[in-house]
Design a protein around this motif. Structure first.
Motif, short mmCIF file in Angstrom:
data_model
loop_
_atom_site.label_atom_id
_atom_site.label_comp_id
_atom_site.label_asym_id
_atom_site.label_seq_id
_atom_site.Cartn_x
_atom_site.Cartn_y
_atom_site.Cartn_z
N LYS A 166 0.83 -1.22 0.00
CA LYS A 166 0.00 0.00 0.00
C LYS A 166 0.86 1.27 0.00
N GLN A 167 2.16 1.10 -0.14
CA GLN A 167 3.11 2.22 -0.20
C GLN A 167 3.06 3.07 1.07
N LEU A 168 2.88 2.40 2.19
CA LEU A 168 2.80 3.11 3.47
C LEU A 168 4.12 3.07 4.24
N VAL A 169 5.07 2.24 3.77
CA VAL A 169 6.36 2.10 4.47
C VAL A 169 7.35 3.12 3.92
N ASP A 170 8.01 3.85 4.83
CA ASP A 170 8.99 4.86 4.41
C ASP A 170 10.42 4.34 4.45
N GLU A 171 10.71 3.48 5.43
CA GLU A 171 12.05 2.91 5.51
C GLU A 171 11.95 1.42 5.86
N VAL A 172 12.88 0.65 5.32
CA VAL A 172 12.96 -0.78 5.62
C VAL A 172 14.28 -1.02 6.36
N SER A 173 14.18 -1.47 7.59
CA SER A 173 15.35 -1.69 8.44
C SER A 173 15.50 -3.19 8.66
N VAL A 174 16.65 -3.74 8.25
CA VAL A 174 16.82 -5.19 8.34
C VAL A 174 18.11 -5.51 9.08
N LEU A 175 17.98 -6.32 10.12
CA LEU A 175 19.16 -6.79 10.84
C LEU A 175 19.44 -8.21 10.35
N VAL A 176 20.47 -8.33 9.52
CA VAL A 176 20.77 -9.64 8.90
C VAL A 176 21.64 -10.45 9.85
N HIS A 177 21.19 -11.68 10.13
CA HIS A 177 21.92 -12.57 11.02
C HIS A 177 22.74 -13.58 10.19
N CYS A 210 26.28 -9.85 12.76
CA CYS A 210 25.07 -9.23 12.17
C CYS A 210 25.44 -7.98 11.38
N VAL A 211 24.65 -7.72 10.36
CA VAL A 211 24.79 -6.48 9.59
C VAL A 211 23.43 -5.79 9.58
N TRP A 212 23.43 -4.50 9.89
CA TRP A 212 22.17 -3.71 9.90
C TRP A 212 22.15 -2.82 8.67
N ILE A 213 21.09 -2.95 7.90
CA ILE A 213 20.96 -2.09 6.72
C ILE A 213 19.59 -1.42 6.75
N VAL A 214 19.60 -0.16 6.40
CA VAL A 214 18.34 0.60 6.37
C VAL A 214 18.19 1.22 4.98
N TYR A 215 17.06 0.97 4.39
CA TYR A 215 16.76 1.50 3.06
C TYR A 215 15.57 2.45 3.14
N LYS A 216 15.60 3.43 2.28
CA LYS A 216 14.46 4.32 2.10
C LYS A 216 13.67 3.78 0.90
N THR A 217 12.36 3.77 1.00
CA THR A 217 11.56 3.31 -0.14
C THR A 217 11.39 4.44 -1.15
N LYS A 218 11.32 4.03 -2.41
CA LYS A 218 11.12 5.04 -3.47
C LYS A 218 9.88 4.64 -4.25
N TYR A 219 8.79 5.34 -3.99
CA TYR A 219 7.55 5.06 -4.70
C TYR A 219 7.37 6.07 -5.82
N ASN A 220 6.48 5.75 -6.73
CA ASN A 220 6.24 6.72 -7.80
C ASN A 220 5.29 7.82 -7.31
N ASP A 221 4.90 8.73 -8.18
CA ASP A 221 4.14 9.92 -7.78
C ASP A 221 2.72 9.61 -7.33
N THR A 222 2.26 8.39 -7.59
CA THR A 222 0.89 8.07 -7.22
C THR A 222 0.79 7.69 -5.74
N ARG A 223 1.89 7.84 -5.01
CA ARG A 223 1.89 7.46 -3.61
C ARG A 223 0.75 8.11 -2.84
N LEU A 224 0.12 7.30 -1.98
CA LEU A 224 -0.99 7.80 -1.17
C LEU A 224 -0.42 8.57 0.00
#
Ligand SMILES: NC(=O)c1ccc[n+]([C@@H]2O[C@H](COP(=O)([O-])OP(=O)(O)OC[C@H]3O[C@@H](n4cnc5c(N)ncnc54)[C@H](OP(=O)(O)O)[C@@H]3O)[C@@H](O)[C@H]2O)c1
Length: 225
Positions: A166-177, A210-224
Motif C-alpha cells: 500500500k506504499q505506506l512504508v517509508d524505511e525498511v530496516s533489516v538486521l541480517v543474522h 550481524c549487519v544492519w541495513i536501512v533503506y528508504k523506499t522510493k515510490y512513484n508519484d501516485t503514492r498515497l
C-alpha cells in the motif's frame, strides 16, 4: 498526515523471519533508536511471541482493567486484531512496562463481544474497514487523534507486506543474522505483488556477525498520503 513508518525485522541471510533466534537485545535496541511514537504489530506476531517468550498467560488482576499511567514519552503498542484473537491475553501486552498502553485496530465485523471486552478494560480502539482493518484510515486516526507521527512496525511478513504494497512504508530496516535458513525459510518479502525500489541510507556491522541495513523506499508519484 500519514505517520512515518519504519518496517524493522531481524532476518537470516536468505531473508527468513522465523526458524532462528534473533539477537533480541540488538534487535530492540535498533528498533528503539528510531524513537517511535508507536509500535505496530500483527495479531499473529503477538500470539507467537507469547508462545516463544512468554511465561504462560496469567489470570487477569484488577490492575489489568485500568489504563496504565506511565511515562508519556513511551511508545504505544498498536495491534491489528479485527478477529478478536487476542481476547484474554491483551493484559500480557499491557503489562509490558516499556509501552504506554495498547491500542487495538479493529473493523466493522469485529465480534461485538471483543469490543465489549475492550471497553470493560478501558482499551482504546480504532474501528476502520469492513472485514479487515483499513490500515490507511487507521493510521490517519492514529496521527490525528493520538499524535502518532513515527511508527516502527516489527511484525511478520503478512502485515509488513500489506503496508509495503500500500506504499505506506517509508524505511525498511533489516538486521541480517549470519545464517542461512534454507528450505524452511519464511521470507520477509514473500507476499508483495509489485516491486519496491530502495535506496541505502544506513549500514553498520556488529561483532556478532550481524549487519544492519536501512533503506528508504522510493515510490512513484501516485503514492498515497
Ligand atoms: N524476525 C522478526 O523480526 C520477526 C518480527 C515479527 C514477527 N516475526 C514472526 O512472524 C510470524 C508472524 O507473522 P505473520 O506474517 O504470520 O503475521 P503478522 O504480520 O504478525 O499478522 C498478520 C496481521 O495482518 C493483518 N491482516 C491480514 N490481512 C489483512 C488485511 N487484508 N488488511 C489489514 N490487515 C490484515 C492481521 O489482522 P487481523 O488479526 O485483523 O486478521 C494480522 O494482524 C511469527 O512467526 C513471528 O515470530 C518475526
Amino acid at each position: 498526515m500519514k505517520p512515518f513508518i519504519i518496517l524493522h525485522n531481524s532476518v537470516t541471510l536468505d531473508g527468513s523471519l522465523t526458524g532462528f533466534l534473533p539477537d533480541m537485545e540488538l534487535h530492540y535496541r535498533l528498533a528503539g533508536s528510531f524513537q517511535p511514537d508507536a509500535n505496530l504489530i500483527g495479531s499473529e506476531t503477538v500470539i507467537t511471541g507469547q508462545e516463544m517468550f512468554g511465561n504462560g498467560i496469567l489470570n487477569e488482576e484488577p490492575g489489568d482493567f485500568v489504563t496504565p499511567v506511565r511515562d508519556r514519552r513511551l511508545p504505544w503498542w498498536v495491534i491489528v486484531d479485527s478477529g478478536g484473537r487476542l481476547k484474554g491475553m491483551l493484559h500480557t501486552c499491557r503489562r509490558f512496562e516499556y509501552c504506554k498502553d495498547v491500542i487495538l485496530l479493529v473493523s466493522e465485523l469485529t465480534p461485538e463481544d471483543y469490543i465489549k471486552h475492550l471497553v470493560e478494560r478501558k482499551y482504546r480502539y480504532i474501528c476502520t474497514g469492513g472485514e479487515k482493518v483499513d490500515l490507511q484510515a487507521a493510521l490517519s486516526v492514529l496521527s490525528k487523534k493520538y499524535g502518532v507521527n513515527r511508527i516502527v512496525t516489527d511484525t511478520g511478513s503478512i502485515l509488513g507486506n500489506l503496508l509495503l504494497d500500500k506504499q505506506l512504508v517509508d524505511e525498511v530496516s533489516v538486521l541480517v543474522h549470519p545464517m542461512i535458513k534454507g528450505i524452511d525459510s519464511y521470507n520477509m518479502f514473500c507476499n508483495i505483488p509489485s516491486e519496491v525500489q530502495l535506496s541505502l541510507i544506513k549500514e553498520e556491522k556488529f561483532d556478532n556477525g550481524c549487519v544492519w541495513i536501512v533503506y528508504k523506499t522510493k515510490y512513484n508519484d501516485t503514492r498515497l498520503s
